[in-house]
Design a protein around this motif. Structure first.
Motif, mmCIF file in Angstrom:
data_model
loop_
_atom_site.group_PDB
_atom_site.id
_atom_site.type_symbol
_atom_site.label_atom_id
_atom_site.label_comp_id
_atom_site.label_asym_id
_atom_site.label_seq_id
_atom_site.Cartn_x
_atom_site.Cartn_y
_atom_site.Cartn_z
ATOM 1 N N ASP A 1 16.048 -6.840 1.995
ATOM 2 C CA ASP A 1 15.308 -6.066 1.009
ATOM 3 C C ASP A 1 13.858 -6.549 1.028
ATOM 4 O O ASP A 1 13.617 -7.764 1.008
ATOM 5 N N PRO A 2 12.880 -5.649 1.087
ATOM 6 C CA PRO A 2 11.475 -6.081 1.086
ATOM 7 C C PRO A 2 11.096 -6.943 -0.114
ATOM 8 O O PRO A 2 10.110 -7.675 -0.062
ATOM 9 N N ASP A 3 11.889 -6.864 -1.198
ATOM 10 C CA ASP A 3 11.605 -7.688 -2.371
ATOM 11 C C ASP A 3 12.192 -9.094 -2.263
ATOM 12 O O ASP A 3 11.939 -9.935 -3.126
ATOM 13 N N ASP A 4 13.001 -9.354 -1.211
ATOM 14 C CA ASP A 4 13.486 -10.710 -0.966
ATOM 15 C C ASP A 4 12.311 -11.583 -0.494
ATOM 16 O O ASP A 4 11.202 -11.105 -0.275
ATOM 17 N N ALA A 5 12.582 -12.870 -0.330
ATOM 18 C CA ALA A 5 11.557 -13.780 0.198
ATOM 19 C C ALA A 5 11.360 -13.488 1.684
ATOM 20 O O ALA A 5 12.271 -13.681 2.494
ATOM 21 N N ILE A 6 10.170 -12.997 2.024
ATOM 22 C CA ILE A 6 9.813 -12.678 3.407
ATOM 23 C C ILE A 6 8.610 -13.542 3.793
ATOM 24 O O ILE A 6 7.594 -13.551 3.098
ATOM 25 N N VAL A 7 8.744 -14.284 4.892
ATOM 26 C CA VAL A 7 7.652 -15.107 5.390
ATOM 27 C C VAL A 7 7.290 -14.614 6.782
ATOM 28 O O VAL A 7 8.154 -14.502 7.661
ATOM 29 N N TYR A 8 6.015 -14.296 6.966
ATOM 30 C CA TYR A 8 5.519 -13.888 8.274
ATOM 31 C C TYR A 8 4.836 -15.074 8.946
ATOM 32 O O TYR A 8 4.038 -15.777 8.317
ATOM 33 N N GLN A 9 5.163 -15.276 10.218
ATOM 34 C CA GLN A 9 4.668 -16.433 10.958
ATOM 35 C C GLN A 9 3.980 -15.988 12.248
ATOM 36 O O GLN A 9 4.342 -14.957 12.824
ATOM 37 N N LYS A 10 3.021 -16.800 12.661
ATOM 38 C CA LYS A 10 2.306 -16.505 13.901
ATOM 39 C C LYS A 10 1.903 -17.843 14.519
ATOM 40 O O LYS A 10 1.244 -18.664 13.865
ATOM 41 N N ASP A 11 2.312 -18.086 15.756
ATOM 42 C CA ASP A 11 2.008 -19.340 16.423
ATOM 43 C C ASP A 11 0.612 -19.307 17.023
ATOM 44 O O ASP A 11 0.135 -18.263 17.501
ATOM 45 N N GLY B 1 17.870 -15.474 -0.929
ATOM 46 C CA GLY B 1 17.982 -16.120 -2.226
ATOM 47 C C GLY B 1 19.362 -16.667 -2.525
ATOM 48 O O GLY B 1 19.576 -17.287 -3.561
ATOM 49 N N GLN B 2 20.288 -16.501 -1.579
ATOM 50 C CA GLN B 2 21.661 -16.982 -1.749
ATOM 51 C C GLN B 2 22.008 -18.054 -0.723
ATOM 52 O O GLN B 2 23.181 -18.347 -0.493
ATOM 53 N N GLY B 3 20.997 -18.606 -0.087
ATOM 54 C CA GLY B 3 21.226 -19.667 0.886
ATOM 55 C C GLY B 3 21.296 -19.205 2.327
ATOM 56 O O GLY B 3 21.548 -20.010 3.229
ATOM 57 N N THR B 4 21.068 -17.921 2.570
ATOM 58 C CA THR B 4 21.125 -17.394 3.934
ATOM 59 C C THR B 4 19.722 -17.086 4.437
ATOM 60 O O THR B 4 18.960 -16.373 3.773
ATOM 61 N N GLU B 5 19.371 -17.645 5.591
ATOM 62 C CA GLU B 5 18.086 -17.384 6.229
ATOM 63 C C GLU B 5 18.323 -16.776 7.607
ATOM 64 O O GLU B 5 19.300 -17.096 8.282
ATOM 65 N N GLN B 6 17.422 -15.912 8.007
ATOM 66 C CA GLN B 6 17.444 -15.355 9.351
ATOM 67 C C GLN B 6 16.013 -15.156 9.821
ATOM 68 O O GLN B 6 15.113 -14.895 9.014
ATOM 69 N N VAL B 7 15.801 -15.327 11.129
ATOM 70 C CA VAL B 7 14.463 -15.251 11.694
ATOM 71 C C VAL B 7 14.485 -14.323 12.898
ATOM 72 O O VAL B 7 15.369 -14.413 13.761
ATOM 73 N N ASP B 8 13.511 -13.444 12.974
ATOM 74 C CA ASP B 8 13.282 -12.604 14.138
ATOM 75 C C ASP B 8 11.978 -13.064 14.788
ATOM 76 O O ASP B 8 10.922 -13.056 14.140
ATOM 77 N N TYR B 9 12.043 -13.497 16.050
ATOM 78 C CA TYR B 9 10.883 -14.088 16.714
ATOM 79 C C TYR B 9 10.112 -13.065 17.527
ATOM 80 O O TYR B 9 10.694 -12.238 18.241
ATOM 81 N N ASP C 1 0.810 -1.221 0.000
ATOM 82 C CA ASP C 1 0.000 0.000 0.000
ATOM 83 C C ASP C 1 0.842 1.269 0.000
ATOM 84 O O ASP C 1 0.327 2.369 0.241
ATOM 85 N N GLY C 2 2.141 1.128 -0.277
ATOM 86 C CA GLY C 2 3.021 2.297 -0.322
ATOM 87 C C GLY C 2 3.643 2.642 1.004
ATOM 88 O O GLY C 2 4.438 3.591 1.079
ATOM 89 N N SER C 3 3.322 1.907 2.073
ATOM 90 C CA SER C 3 3.920 2.168 3.375
ATOM 91 C C SER C 3 5.389 1.742 3.381
ATOM 92 O O SER C 3 5.834 0.951 2.555
ATOM 93 N N SER C 4 6.119 2.229 4.347
ATOM 94 C CA SER C 4 7.490 1.793 4.542
ATOM 95 C C SER C 4 7.479 0.413 5.189
ATOM 96 O O SER C 4 6.794 0.196 6.198
ATOM 97 N N VAL C 5 8.193 -0.535 4.601
ATOM 98 C CA VAL C 5 8.258 -1.892 5.141
ATOM 99 C C VAL C 5 9.400 -1.955 6.150
ATOM 100 O O VAL C 5 10.572 -1.808 5.790
ATOM 101 N N ASP C 6 9.048 -2.162 7.415
ATOM 102 C CA ASP C 6 10.026 -2.167 8.501
ATOM 103 C C ASP C 6 10.423 -3.604 8.807
ATOM 104 O O ASP C 6 9.689 -4.340 9.465
ATOM 105 N N LEU C 7 11.592 -4.018 8.311
ATOM 106 C CA LEU C 7 12.090 -5.364 8.557
ATOM 107 C C LEU C 7 13.145 -5.337 9.660
ATOM 108 O O LEU C 7 13.921 -4.378 9.749
ATOM 109 N N PRO C 8 13.200 -6.390 10.494
ATOM 110 C CA PRO C 8 14.137 -6.389 11.626
ATOM 111 C C PRO C 8 15.548 -6.807 11.252
ATOM 112 O O PRO C 8 16.331 -7.162 12.135
ATOM 113 N N PHE C 9 15.880 -6.760 9.972
ATOM 114 C CA PHE C 9 17.205 -7.171 9.511
ATOM 115 C C PHE C 9 17.815 -6.023 8.705
ATOM 116 O O PHE C 9 17.231 -5.588 7.708
ATOM 117 N N PRO C 10 18.980 -5.533 9.070
ATOM 118 C CA PRO C 10 19.554 -4.369 8.372
ATOM 119 C C PRO C 10 19.913 -4.650 6.923
ATOM 120 O O PRO C 10 19.977 -3.725 6.111
#
Length: 298
Positions: free
Chosen positions: A130-140, A201-209, A118-127
């Motif tokens: 890129d918001p265009d990378d594969a981003i998965v949101y999870q909720k337990d 996309g280069q084999g590196t994954e990181q998760v912020d819980y 919607d044009g908002s700023s995408v605030d990701l917890p990883f410096p």
């Protein structure tokens, strides 16, 4: 896949598992699902030396062994968020939520997804993300009552109520009949904060819980690849379908053909997506546009 329990004592269970290559695996596990012995002469002992397909056959055997012990002996050997009975219970619990209750539990997830489009700023917890990378949101999701204390098991009870076309998926659009489901009524006891998974996309994954509200394992984990929720008529129905696709994936990853109501295409689990995308044992069930050759994993 075939499995036979070969022995049991006060702390562990032994099994013989025949995988889809007709190769035998001898497995021993504790009652919590911890596998401490796995012998198979046909595959490399060193995982690094296995082909992707051989490694997946080994993993399928381990997943199926845990499922077999859980169903045959009742021990809680399947990791909670991978257990189709728990996933079925979560599906029913979310389907039964009122609009207000759904908004309370999952409104933050829908809002987070909206920000990508919607044009908002995408605030990701990883410096470095890129918001265009594969981003998965999870909720337990935490449920009441305990889904693994039902007899017959939750999934079997649901399948016994399924009266649709035997060749058609029951849950593809997130709409299910809740009539006669009193015995399978589950409440959402709590949900976690939002977890964020990033793959560069280069084999590196990181998760912020996010925050975990209860001191126990969750029963299910909603995990959706970033998409525009405005593209679906109902986000609640989308999550119901998503959990149905998760059930599909959990059977496929055990090397088992999913039950008929769950043979539908769509985004299920992140693990399922990785396996279906990069391992030739699977078709791309995660994609609604893929041509499915078979619902039988190899």
């Amino acid at each position: 896949m075939e499995s036979t329990i070969t022995g049991e004592d006060e702390v562990a269970v032994g099994l013989s598992v025949i995988d889809n290559n007709d190769i035998e695996h001898l497995i021993e596990m504790e009652f919590d699902g911890d596998i401490y012995h796995h012998c198979c002469d046909e595959y490399e002992n060193n995982p690094a030396l296995r082909t992707r397909e051989d490694g997946e056959h080994v993993d399928q055997a381990r997943r199926y062994a845990r499922w077999h012990v859980y169903r045959e002996r009742g021990y809680d050997t399947v990791p909670p968020t991978e257990n189709p009975d728990r996933l079925m219970a979560a599906l029913l619990g979310i389907a039964m939520l009122s609009n207000a209750a759904f908004e309370e539990h999952f409104g933050d997830l829908e809002e987070r997804l909206h920000r990508h489009y919607d044009g908002s700023s995408v605030d990701l917890p990883f410096p470095d993300a890129d918001p265009d990378d594969a981003i998965v949101y999870q909720k337990d999701v935490y449920l009441e009552p305990n889904p693994v204390e039902f007899e017959p098991p939750v999934l079997e009870q649901f399948l016994g109520r399924f009266e649709g076309d035997a060749d058609s998926p029951a849950l593809a659009d997130g709409e299910i009949s809740l009539a006669d489901m009193d015995a399978l009524a589950f409440e959402i006891a709590a949900v976690s904060g939002i977890h964020t998974l990033h793959n560069d996309g280069q084999g590196t994954e990181q998760v912020d819980y996010g925050e975990q509200p209860l001191d126990r394992e969750p029963d299910a984990r909603v995990e959706v690849m970033a998409f525009d929720p405005a593209s679906v008529d109902s986000f609640q129905h989308y999550l119901v379908s998503h959990l149905a696709y998760q059930i599909r994936d959990r059977f496929l990853l055990m090397g088992v053909k999913p039950p008929v109501p769950f043979r539908a295409q769509g985004w299920g689990t992140y693990k399922g997506f990785q396996c279906q995308r990069f391992c030739s044992l699977y078709d791309e069930y995660w994609s609604s546009e893929a041509t499915i050759q078979s619902w039988e994993p190899w």
